[in-house]
Write an enzyme that holds these catalytic residues in place. Structure first.
Site, mmCIF file in Angstrom:
data_model
loop_
_atom_site.group_PDB
_atom_site.id
_atom_site.type_symbol
_atom_site.label_atom_id
_atom_site.label_comp_id
_atom_site.label_asym_id
_atom_site.label_seq_id
_atom_site.Cartn_x
_atom_site.Cartn_y
_atom_site.Cartn_z
ATOM 1 N N ASP A 197 -18.394 -36.623 26.623
ATOM 2 C CA ASP A 197 -18.921 -37.793 27.319
ATOM 3 C C ASP A 197 -20.306 -37.459 27.867
ATOM 4 O O ASP A 197 -20.480 -36.445 28.547
ATOM 5 C CB ASP A 197 -17.965 -38.163 28.461
ATOM 6 C CG ASP A 197 -18.302 -39.490 29.120
ATOM 7 O OD1 ASP A 197 -19.499 -39.810 29.269
ATOM 8 O OD2 ASP A 197 -17.366 -40.211 29.518
ATOM 9 N N ALA A 215 -25.499 -40.464 20.899
ATOM 10 C CA ALA A 215 -26.051 -40.226 19.565
ATOM 11 C C ALA A 215 -25.441 -41.068 18.449
ATOM 12 O O ALA A 215 -26.107 -41.332 17.452
ATOM 13 C CB ALA A 215 -25.917 -38.748 19.209
ATOM 14 N N GLY A 216 -24.165 -41.460 18.567
ATOM 15 C CA GLY A 216 -23.545 -42.146 17.447
ATOM 16 C C GLY A 216 -24.221 -43.460 17.100
ATOM 17 O O GLY A 216 -24.672 -44.169 18.007
ATOM 18 N N PRO A 217 -24.322 -43.772 15.812
ATOM 19 C CA PRO A 217 -23.830 -43.052 14.628
ATOM 20 C C PRO A 217 -24.791 -42.012 14.054
ATOM 21 O O PRO A 217 -24.532 -41.467 12.994
ATOM 22 C CB PRO A 217 -23.599 -44.181 13.622
ATOM 23 C CG PRO A 217 -24.657 -45.181 13.951
ATOM 24 C CD PRO A 217 -24.814 -45.136 15.455
ATOM 25 N N GLY A 218 -25.918 -41.780 14.725
ATOM 26 C CA GLY A 218 -26.775 -40.673 14.313
ATOM 27 C C GLY A 218 -28.088 -41.036 13.666
ATOM 28 O O GLY A 218 -28.846 -40.142 13.285
ATOM 29 N N GLY A 219 -28.389 -42.313 13.527
ATOM 30 C CA GLY A 219 -29.641 -42.703 12.893
ATOM 31 C C GLY A 219 -30.856 -42.253 13.681
ATOM 32 O O GLY A 219 -31.793 -41.652 13.128
ATOM 33 N N CYS A 233 -29.793 -52.391 22.623
ATOM 34 C CA CYS A 233 -30.001 -53.469 21.642
ATOM 35 C C CYS A 233 -29.479 -54.769 22.241
ATOM 36 O O CYS A 233 -28.791 -55.549 21.593
ATOM 37 C CB CYS A 233 -29.339 -53.162 20.298
ATOM 38 S SG CYS A 233 -27.563 -52.917 20.367
ATOM 39 N N ASP A 250 -29.844 -44.225 24.293
ATOM 40 C CA ASP A 250 -29.626 -45.483 23.563
ATOM 41 C C ASP A 250 -28.227 -45.942 23.945
ATOM 42 O O ASP A 250 -27.254 -45.700 23.235
ATOM 43 C CB ASP A 250 -29.763 -45.247 22.063
ATOM 44 C CG ASP A 250 -29.565 -46.512 21.252
ATOM 45 O OD1 ASP A 250 -29.683 -47.609 21.829
ATOM 46 O OD2 ASP A 250 -29.274 -46.412 20.051
#
Length: 457
Positions: free
Chosen positions: A325, A277-281, A394, A341
């Site tokens: 984790d 999830a980080g950074p949450g966007g 990405c 992601d």
């Protein structure tokens, strides 16, 4: 060879060049990130306007072009760049970039760099810098490239990598990912040197893209219904971003989060999971869209700092945050939609990280590919039969994209969906599928990859 200790310094670099030089030193000596160090220096010293723009161009341009600059410096100095003192080398890079890739007067580029070398070291070192830069100034970039670059006919990928200042292995990875479209390689490499627009995402149900665009004097995005473009500026100072009404997020990332919500799932019970999830966007977009159908999002993030960002970006939204984790969550399986992601090399976002192309190494790929496969396996295990996993990176590197998906198809009861309809008709011409690969030179987004998998049993 080390900088000398001396009395009060005189005639330092002008503020813009000084900020650029100090940022280059932080990048080289401390593995710092230029896009974090430079804005802080500019704000701290009150550098704005043209000086700030000049410092930004010098810093980011020098970081991006490092490989080409080092090759030219090595040829002019008749020694390996690694044999040159690191501080002197950064000064030479700064001077060489001005000579080859800016309209700065050659005399000014040489003299300011030599003066700073005299401050940092002694007259002998300053003389060395003067000699090297004067040699470089005697020819333009095309001439140096013609001498130093691999032959374009015998090694087209190596030639393109040199001309566009990329490590060869990255250029090869892009060529492999382009496949039959390898003729676009130079356009891909060139796009990494373009300064990207800032992309904002309007929070679903809070603000429309049109409202956000008017509030920040931006432009509504081409593809994502949430996207707004800003040509430049610090988005953190914008009221909608400070107030949580909008996020800073590449448009490609917005499309990935949206794609998961559009995947066909029979009997969706509203259990959604963001496993990385980080950074949450993306979590925030998922949760905002989930409000429209009473869905709740579980977000998993092991990094304390990134987990804090998830909490900050999703405050007020129906999100449960687990700081564990993603490979070992102890969550009950049965999720309808799962986003992976995955951590990756970030080769698809090099335009946003000036030094990243020289910091990443080929060995990074294998370690990350192993992690990606483990996370994707964990995601599939947590998905109910009939549910969908959306795997994204990405990076266009095949080991991180189709390689990870092929491994999952071999080892797990999943079927690859045609991911293109989840992006169309917003983006047309996505190729043969079934997966989606975005490209900065085609779509103006980061080079995001996405593959949708349905669990069968």
């Amino acid at each position: 060879m080390t900088p000398r200790s001396r009395g009060p310094r005189r005639r330092p670099l002008d503020p813009a060049r000084r900020a650029a030089f100090e940022t280059l030193r932080a990048v080289s000596a401390r593995d710092a990130y230029a896009n974090l160090v430079l804005p802080a220096l500019l704000a701290q010293r009150g550098i704005g306007g043209r000086d700030a723009a000049f410092a930004t161009e010098l810093t980011y341009g020098t970081c991006r072009a490092r490989g080409l600059l080092d090759a030219v410096i090595g040829a002019a100095a008749e020694r390996s760049p690694q044999a040159i003192d690191p501080v002197l080398l950064d000064l030479l890079r700064l001077g060489t970039y001005q000579l080859l890739r800016t309209r700065v007067d050659a005399h000014a580029a040489v003299s300011t760099t030599v003066e700073q070398a005299g401050i940092e070291f002694d007259s002998a070192r300053a003389g060395f810098v003067n000699g090297v830069l004067r040699t470089i100034a005697g020819r333009d970039e095309r001439s140096w490239v013609g001498e130093l670059a691999p032959d374009a006919q015998n090694d087209p990928i190596g030639h393109a990598a040199f001309v566009h200042a990329h490590p060869r292995w990255i250029a090869q990875a892009f060529a492999d990912a382009l496949g039959a479209a390898v003729g676009e390689l130079e356009a891909v490499l060139a796009s990494d040197d373009e300064r990207p627009a800032v992309h904002l995402a309007a929070r679903p149900g809070v603000l429309t893209a049109g409202e956000l665009a008017r509030a920040v004097r931006g432009t509504v995005g081409r593809y994502s219904p949430f996207a707004v473009y800003l040509p430049r500026g610090d988005p953190g100072r914008l009221a909608p971003v400070r107030d949580g009404q909008a996020l800073v997020q590449d448009e490609g990332s917005q499309l990935v989060a949206r794609a998961l919500t559009l995947a066909p799932v029979d009997g969706d019970t509203g259990r959604w999971l963001d496993l990385c999830a980080g950074p949450g966007g993306k979590t925030a977009l998922l949760a905002g869209l989930g409000l429209q159908c009473a869905a709740r999002v579980t977000a998993v993030e092991p990094s304390p700092h990134r987990a804090d960002l998830v909490a900050q970006n999703t405050r007020g939204l129906p999100v449960e945050l687990l700081r564990v984790d993603g490979r070992h969550t102890d969550l009950d399986p049965g999720f309808d939609r799962v986003l992976v992601d995955a951590p990756c090399t970030g080769l698809g976002a090099l335009r946003r990280r000036p030094e990243a192309r020289w910091r990443r190494q080929p060995a990074d790929v294998a370690a990350l590919a192993k992690l990606q496969r483990e996370l994707l396996s964990a995601a599939i295990a947590l998905t109910r039969p009939g549910g969908v996993v959306l795997y994204a990176t990405c990076s266009p590197h095949l080991a991180e994209t189709v390689g990870a998906v092929a491994d999952a198809l071999r080892r797990h009861p999943v079927h690859a969906l045609d991911t293109r309809p989840l992006f169309e008709p917003v983006i047309a011409g996505l190729g043969e599928g079934p997966h989606v690969q975005l490209w900065p030179h085609r779509h103006g987004t980061d080079a995001m990859f996405a593959a949708a998998l349905r669990r069968l049993t």
